[in-house]
Scaffold this motif. Structure first.
Motif, PDB file in Angstrom:
ATOM      1  N   VAL A   1       1.438   0.478  11.785  1.00  0.00           N
ATOM      2  CA  VAL A   1       2.324   1.496  11.219  1.00  0.00           C
ATOM      3  C   VAL A   1       2.333   2.778  12.045  1.00  0.00           C
ATOM      4  CG1 VAL A   1       0.708   2.559   9.589  1.00  0.00           C
ATOM      5  CG2 VAL A   1       3.147   2.403   9.004  1.00  0.00           C
ATOM      6  N   HIS A   2       1.279   3.029  12.807  1.00  0.00           N
ATOM      7  CA  HIS A   2       1.244   4.224  13.658  1.00  0.00           C
ATOM      8  C   HIS A   2       2.305   4.154  14.764  1.00  0.00           C
ATOM      9  CE1 HIS A   2      -1.566   1.223  15.284  1.00  0.00           C
ATOM     10  NE2 HIS A   2      -1.148   1.635  16.466  1.00  0.00           N
ATOM     11  N   ASN A   3       2.845   2.977  15.047  1.00  0.00           N
ATOM     12  CA  ASN A   3       3.902   2.830  16.058  1.00  0.00           C
ATOM     13  C   ASN A   3       5.306   3.032  15.492  1.00  0.00           C
ATOM     14  OD1 ASN A   3       2.176   2.285  18.209  1.00  0.00           O
ATOM     15  ND2 ASN A   3       2.124   0.109  17.748  1.00  0.00           N
ATOM     16  N   ALA A   4       5.406   3.229  14.190  1.00  0.00           N
ATOM     17  CA  ALA A   4       6.714   3.438  13.575  1.00  0.00           C
ATOM     18  C   ALA A   4       7.229   4.827  13.946  1.00  0.00           C
ATOM     19  CB  ALA A   4       6.619   3.310  12.061  1.00  0.00           C
ATOM     20  N   PRO A   5       8.538   4.952  14.161  1.00  0.00           N
ATOM     21  CA  PRO A   5       9.108   6.273  14.449  1.00  0.00           C
ATOM     22  C   PRO A   5       8.857   7.231  13.282  1.00  0.00           C
ATOM     23  CG  PRO A   5      10.741   4.539  14.790  1.00  0.00           C
ATOM     24  CD  PRO A   5       9.540   3.898  14.172  1.00  0.00           C
ATOM     25  N   ASN A   6       8.818   8.526  13.585  1.00  0.00           N
ATOM     26  CA  ASN A   6       8.576   9.531  12.549  1.00  0.00           C
ATOM     27  C   ASN A   6       9.558   9.425  11.393  1.00  0.00           C
ATOM     28  OD1 ASN A   6       6.364  10.538  13.890  1.00  0.00           O
ATOM     29  ND2 ASN A   6       7.484  12.226  14.841  1.00  0.00           N
ATOM     30  N   LYS A   7      10.831   9.168  11.682  1.00  0.00           N
ATOM     31  CA  LYS A   7      11.830   9.062  10.608  1.00  0.00           C
ATOM     32  C   LYS A   7      11.482   7.924   9.653  1.00  0.00           C
ATOM     33  CE  LYS A   7      16.019  11.212  12.164  1.00  0.00           C
ATOM     34  NZ  LYS A   7      16.749  11.723  11.056  1.00  0.00           N
ATOM     35  N   PHE A   8      11.020   6.797  10.207  1.00  0.00           N
ATOM     36  CA  PHE A   8      10.637   5.671   9.357  1.00  0.00           C
ATOM     37  C   PHE A   8       9.409   6.032   8.529  1.00  0.00           C
ATOM     38  CE2 PHE A   8       8.302   1.882   8.244  1.00  0.00           C
ATOM     39  CZ  PHE A   8       9.297   1.066   7.724  1.00  0.00           C
ATOM     40  N   GLN A   9       8.435   6.693   9.133  1.00  0.00           N
ATOM     41  CA  GLN A   9       7.234   7.082   8.393  1.00  0.00           C
ATOM     42  C   GLN A   9       7.581   8.034   7.249  1.00  0.00           C
ATOM     43  OE1 GLN A   9       3.972   8.381  10.890  1.00  0.00           O
ATOM     44  NE2 GLN A   9       4.311   6.710  12.342  1.00  0.00           N
ATOM     45  N   GLU A  10       8.501   8.960   7.487  1.00  0.00           N
ATOM     46  CA  GLU A  10       8.935   9.883   6.433  1.00  0.00           C
ATOM     47  C   GLU A  10       9.655   9.135   5.323  1.00  0.00           C
ATOM     48  OE1 GLU A  10      11.289  12.806   8.458  1.00  0.00           O
ATOM     49  OE2 GLU A  10       9.561  13.563   9.588  1.00  0.00           O
ATOM     50  N   MET A  11      10.521   8.183   5.690  1.00  0.00           N
ATOM     51  CA  MET A  11      11.227   7.387   4.691  1.00  0.00           C
ATOM     52  C   MET A  11      10.237   6.561   3.885  1.00  0.00           C
ATOM     53  SD  MET A  11      12.267   4.079   3.918  1.00  0.00           S
ATOM     54  CE  MET A  11      11.651   3.386   5.423  1.00  0.00           C
ATOM     55  N   LEU A  12       9.236   5.987   4.550  1.00  0.00           N
ATOM     56  CA  LEU A  12       8.233   5.182   3.860  1.00  0.00           C
ATOM     57  C   LEU A  12       7.442   6.045   2.878  1.00  0.00           C
ATOM     58  CD1 LEU A  12       6.745   2.515   3.473  1.00  0.00           C
ATOM     59  CD2 LEU A  12       5.269   3.160   5.392  1.00  0.00           C
ATOM     60  N   GLN A  13       7.073   7.239   3.290  1.00  0.00           N
ATOM     61  CA  GLN A  13       6.344   8.138   2.403  1.00  0.00           C
ATOM     62  C   GLN A  13       7.161   8.440   1.147  1.00  0.00           C
ATOM     63  OE1 GLN A  13       5.184  11.842   4.218  1.00  0.00           O
ATOM     64  NE2 GLN A  13       3.799  12.354   2.572  1.00  0.00           N
ATOM     65  N   THR A  14       8.440   8.682   1.316  1.00  0.00           N
ATOM     66  CA  THR A  14       9.315   8.933   0.170  1.00  0.00           C
ATOM     67  C   THR A  14       9.383   7.698  -0.727  1.00  0.00           C
ATOM     68  OG1 THR A  14      10.624  10.474   1.462  1.00  0.00           O
ATOM     69  CG2 THR A  14      11.651   9.595  -0.522  1.00  0.00           C
ATOM     70  N   ALA A  15       9.494   6.530  -0.132  1.00  0.00           N
ATOM     71  CA  ALA A  15       9.544   5.282  -0.914  1.00  0.00           C
ATOM     72  C   ALA A  15       8.261   5.110  -1.722  1.00  0.00           C
ATOM     73  CB  ALA A  15       9.766   4.092   0.010  1.00  0.00           C
ATOM     74  N   LEU A  16       7.121   5.444  -1.133  1.00  0.00           N
ATOM     75  CA  LEU A  16       5.847   5.286  -1.832  1.00  0.00           C
ATOM     76  C   LEU A  16       5.731   6.257  -3.002  1.00  0.00           C
ATOM     77  CD1 LEU A  16       3.393   4.878   1.190  1.00  0.00           C
ATOM     78  CD2 LEU A  16       4.434   3.087  -0.201  1.00  0.00           C
ATOM     79  N   TYR A  17       6.144   7.510  -2.799  1.00  0.00           N
ATOM     80  CA  TYR A  17       6.001   8.523  -3.843  1.00  0.00           C
ATOM     81  C   TYR A  17       7.095   8.473  -4.900  1.00  0.00           C
ATOM     82  CZ  TYR A  17       2.220  10.721  -1.267  1.00  0.00           C
ATOM     83  OH  TYR A  17       1.036  10.970  -0.643  1.00  0.00           O
ATOM     84  N   GLU A  18       8.320   8.198  -4.485  1.00  0.00           N
ATOM     85  CA  GLU A  18       9.440   8.222  -5.427  1.00  0.00           C
ATOM     86  C   GLU A  18       9.833   6.841  -5.929  1.00  0.00           C
ATOM     87  OE1 GLU A  18      12.707  10.329  -3.687  1.00  0.00           O
ATOM     88  OE2 GLU A  18      11.504  12.121  -3.308  1.00  0.00           O
ATOM     89  N   GLY A  19       9.381   5.797  -5.228  1.00  0.00           N
ATOM     90  CA  GLY A  19       9.724   4.440  -5.642  1.00  0.00           C
ATOM     91  C   GLY A  19      11.125   4.017  -5.234  1.00  0.00           C
TER      92      GLY A  19
END
Length: 142
Positions: A101-119
């Motif tokens: 996951v550390h190789n994912a682009p920053n935009k993807f990591q931000e989107m993933l974080q939102t998905a985890l917190y907001e569902g």
């Protein structure tokens, strides 16, 4: 089309009990798995941080096997980022393993974080509830 990863590592341990050498981690995961089952809720999202070759992928696959859910593996960076949204949209439940996951682009990591917190996974034109998916991300330290 949805891709379910069967027999992810034919050389790895065939069952939860056969995964040796990580007693403390397995013990903590046992508590999480049992609590999710008792509460009839999906397993909480998990980040696995360990050196290369220590069994992160095997452990994630064994968790899915143990709780009898489909296992999906995506390796970062994704060649086709829409693959993630398609998987989230089509999968009803399961373990989504995000390797490297550390190789994912920053935009993807931000989107993933939102998905985890907001569902909900958000991207231009996409607003997909993550439902009963558990995301397990793996990264390494050296």
């Amino acid at each position: 089309m949805l891709s379910h990863a069967d027999n992810i590592n034919p050389l790895g341990p065939p069952s939860w009990d056969d995964f040796i050498g990580q007693h403390d981690i397995k013990s903590r995961l046992d508590v999480m798995i049992e609590a999710a089952g008792m509460l009839d809720q999906p397993l909480s999202h998990i980040l696995l941080l360990a050196p290369p070759g220590t069994g992160k992928t095997s452990l994630a696959a064994l968790i899915a096997q143990r709780i009898d859910l489909p296992f999906y593996k995506l390796t970062m960076p994704l060649q086709m980022p829409m693959q993630f949204f398609t998987l989230v949209e089509e999968a009803q439940e399961g373990i989504v393993f995000l390797d490297e996951v550390h190789n994912a682009p920053n935009k993807f990591q931000e989107m993933l974080q939102t998905a985890l917190y907001e569902g909900v996974a958000h991207a231009p034109g996409w607003h997909i509830p993550v439902g009963h998916l558990t995301f397990m991300a793996a990264t390494t330290w050296e």
